[in-house]
Design a protein around this motif. Structure first.
Motif, short mmCIF file in Angstrom:
data_model
loop_
_atom_site.label_atom_id
_atom_site.label_comp_id
_atom_site.label_asym_id
_atom_site.label_seq_id
_atom_site.Cartn_x
_atom_site.Cartn_y
_atom_site.Cartn_z
N LEU A 154 0.71 -1.15 -0.26
CA LEU A 154 0.16 0.30 0.00
C LEU A 154 0.36 1.13 -0.55
CD1 LEU A 154 -2.77 -0.79 2.28
CD2 LEU A 154 -3.05 -0.98 0.35
N GLU A 155 2.24 0.73 -0.33
CA GLU A 155 3.02 2.51 0.03
C GLU A 155 2.37 3.74 -1.47
OE1 GLU A 155 7.94 2.61 -0.24
OE2 GLU A 155 6.54 0.86 -1.74
N ASP A 156 2.38 3.21 -1.89
CA ASP A 156 1.40 4.19 -3.33
C ASP A 156 -0.29 4.63 -2.40
OD1 ASP A 156 0.32 1.87 -4.24
OD2 ASP A 156 0.10 2.46 -6.01
N PHE A 157 -0.89 3.55 -1.87
CA PHE A 157 -2.17 4.12 -1.21
C PHE A 157 -2.20 5.51 -0.91
CE2 PHE A 157 -5.93 3.02 1.39
CZ PHE A 157 -7.50 2.59 0.54
N GLU A 158 -3.25 6.47 -0.85
CA GLU A 158 -2.78 7.73 -0.88
C GLU A 158 -4.01 8.27 0.69
OE1 GLU A 158 -4.31 10.10 -4.13
OE2 GLU A 158 -2.38 9.75 -4.89
N SER A 172 10.11 -7.98 -2.66
CA SER A 172 9.30 -7.21 -3.60
C SER A 172 9.16 -7.90 -5.51
CB SER A 172 10.94 -6.12 -3.87
OG SER A 172 11.64 -6.88 -5.07
N SER A 229 4.69 -8.40 -5.32
CA SER A 229 3.65 -7.54 -6.69
C SER A 229 2.45 -8.54 -7.37
CB SER A 229 4.93 -7.33 -7.79
OG SER A 229 5.64 -8.83 -8.15
N LYS A 275 -4.80 -5.46 -4.85
CA LYS A 275 -5.21 -4.99 -5.83
C LYS A 275 -6.59 -4.34 -6.11
CE LYS A 275 -0.59 -6.43 -7.96
NZ LYS A 275 -0.41 -7.18 -8.74
N LYS A 291 -7.56 -1.83 -3.57
CA LYS A 291 -8.12 -0.36 -3.76
C LYS A 291 -8.84 0.43 -5.37
CE LYS A 291 -3.43 -0.86 -4.13
NZ LYS A 291 -2.32 -0.50 -4.88
N SER A 314 -11.30 3.16 -4.30
CA SER A 314 -11.33 4.29 -5.06
C SER A 314 -12.95 4.87 -5.35
CB SER A 314 -11.36 4.20 -6.27
OG SER A 314 -11.19 3.86 -7.78
#
Length: 449
Positions: free
Chosen positions: A270-274, A424, A428, A437, A440, A444
């Motif tokens: 979730l590193e790119d989860f805002e 890593s 993925s 995935k 998210k 949204s």
């Protein structure tokens, strides 16, 4: 310089949106921006212009007018003059194309929505107020079509609003009243969607050119003003807005797990989860014991998420995951963490699994990791998704990474165990990555950012 009513340069006038203002129109609004007041109606007609006949597509047209005494001096009715002046035509086209830009016309059938904007009192910004109010009226009209099952879904793709900005003296100002507009040497109208995209920008240097720096400052003011207007539209439309845009829940989520390995893995995925992601320790619930007595991964994930959401009043994400091995009836399944006993270690669980597969051929050792992710919102709304990763159980442990059954699980298409892969790579392709995935994507659809 001091502004009228002592507003700050980046402050909009008081706004009020009154829905269902007239009796007969499918959608009607009185919008008040300071002293500017506009009645906006949306009427549905079951036909389209000739160029759209037999296409299944609808259309939106707009008309705009100012009542004779909406201004300081009586304004002659355009009907009395026998023609529309250039300004009126320009504004009508602007309103029409703005509303069309955020409605999927292919979903309304062969219908025309007539938008009528009548200014009953003018104090600057009549065209921008008309756009902001007209959008709400159109949403109401389309909602009536949707509720009556005349259309299958709401065809609104975005919210849209408009605001004026300008340079008066040397000051960059937001939402100009008539007096400010009359004295502005740069005048601009900024039309934007809830996603921060531009529909149209109309800017004129009335007395002199303006710089790129001026333009940037004015656009920033326009963006700020439109965000506030869209917030007012949302408040006016209530649940209809939530259905279109999703709910506003803030930007904090908590991960409902005491498993340090899971927390680390979910955090990395979730590193790119805002959103600001918190652990149970962060919300003073470290070590909380939750009875997971569900019969499925999904049920257990919901039990955890509901419990923590109730205690924290925060968006809560919970995972329940495990291993399904086909040769032993999809065991250990929901009991994966305690396959060898209530307090069993990862090593003890793996040893029991290996014993259970004694004399099972390689071709019969198919398995999959399953992850069910539950999300529970503070208002009780919730959803669950499932992600899987196919593979097989090896004959010996390989690799030093990961946790749980990772040293035994050979991932399909990789010929390596999860424990042999860098984190890593695992993060993925894993069951948890696949579930997150999906999460998210569903997330949204339900929230507004």
């Amino acid at each position: 310089m001091a502004r009228i009513n002592n507003r700050k340069n980046d402050e909009i006038r008081d706004i009020k949106i009154t829905r269902n203002y007239t009796k007969y129109a499918e959608g009607s609004v009185l919008i008040e921006m300071g002293e500017t007041k506009v009645i906006c109606t949306a009427s549905i007609e079951d036909k389209v212009p000739p160029f759209l006949r037999h296409t299944g597509t609808g259309w939106i047209n707009a008309e705009y007018s100012m009542l004779p005494r909406s201004t300081h001096q009586r304004k002659i009715r355009e009907a009395s003059r026998g023609k529309l002046d250039g300004r009126t035509q320009e504004i009508q086209r602007l309103i029409g194309r703005t509303i069309r830009s955020v409605v999927d016309l292919s979903k309304i059938g062969e219908r025309t929505i007539w938008v009528d904007c009548d200014v009953i009192q003018a104090d600057g910004g009549t065209r921008t107020a008309s756009i902001t109010g007209a959008f709400v009226a159109v949403v109401d009209a389309l909602n009536k079509l949707h509720k009556s099952k005349a259309i299958k879904e709401m065809p609104i793709t975005n919210f849209v609003s408009a605001i004026s900005v300008g340079i008066v003296g040397q000051e960059h100002m937001l939402d100009l009243c008539y007096e400010e507009d009359s004295n502005a040497h740069v005048d601009m109208n900024v039309i934007m969607t809830d996603k921060g995209e531009f529909v149209e920008v109309q800017g004129t240097g009335e007395e002199r050119p303006f710089s790129r720096n001026d333009l940037n400052k004015l656009l920033e003011l326009g963006e700020k003003g439109n965000k506030e207007l869209i917030k007012a539209q949302r408040a006016a439309l209530g649940e209809i807005a939530d259905e279109i845009l999703g709910m506003e829940y803030g930007n904090e989520v908590v991960i409902a797990t005491n498993n340090a390995h899971k927390l680390e893995e979910i955090g990395a995925i979730l590193e790119d989860f805002e959103y600001n992601v918190y652990s149970l320790k962060d919300v003073d619930l470290a070590g909380i014991e939750i009875v997971e007595d569900g019969k499925t991964f999904e049920h257990n994930a919901l039990i955890k998420a509901r419990t923590i959401a109730k205690k924290t009043k925060m968006i809560t994400i919970a995972d329940d995951s495990g291993l399904e091995v086909d040769a032993i009836g999809k065991k250990p399944g929901i009991y994966s963490a305690r396959f060898a006993g209530e307090n069993a270690t990862d090593e003890e669980n793996r040893q029991k699994l290996m014993k259970s597969l004694n004399n099972v051929a390689a071709s019969q050792r198919t398995a999959r990791f399953v992850s069910a992710i539950a999300v529970v919102f503070p208002d009780g709304k919730e959803f669950v998704v499932r992600g899987t990763c196919e593979g097989a159980i090896g004959f010996e442990e390989k690799g030093k990474n990961g946790f749980g059954y990772d040293p035994l699980f050979i991932v399909s298409g990789y010929n390596k165990t999860f424990a042999e892969m860098p984190s890593s790579v695992k993060n993925s392709i894993s069951h948890r990555a696949n579930a997150l995935k999906l999460m998210k994507s569903e997330f949204s659809k339900r929230v507004v950012r």
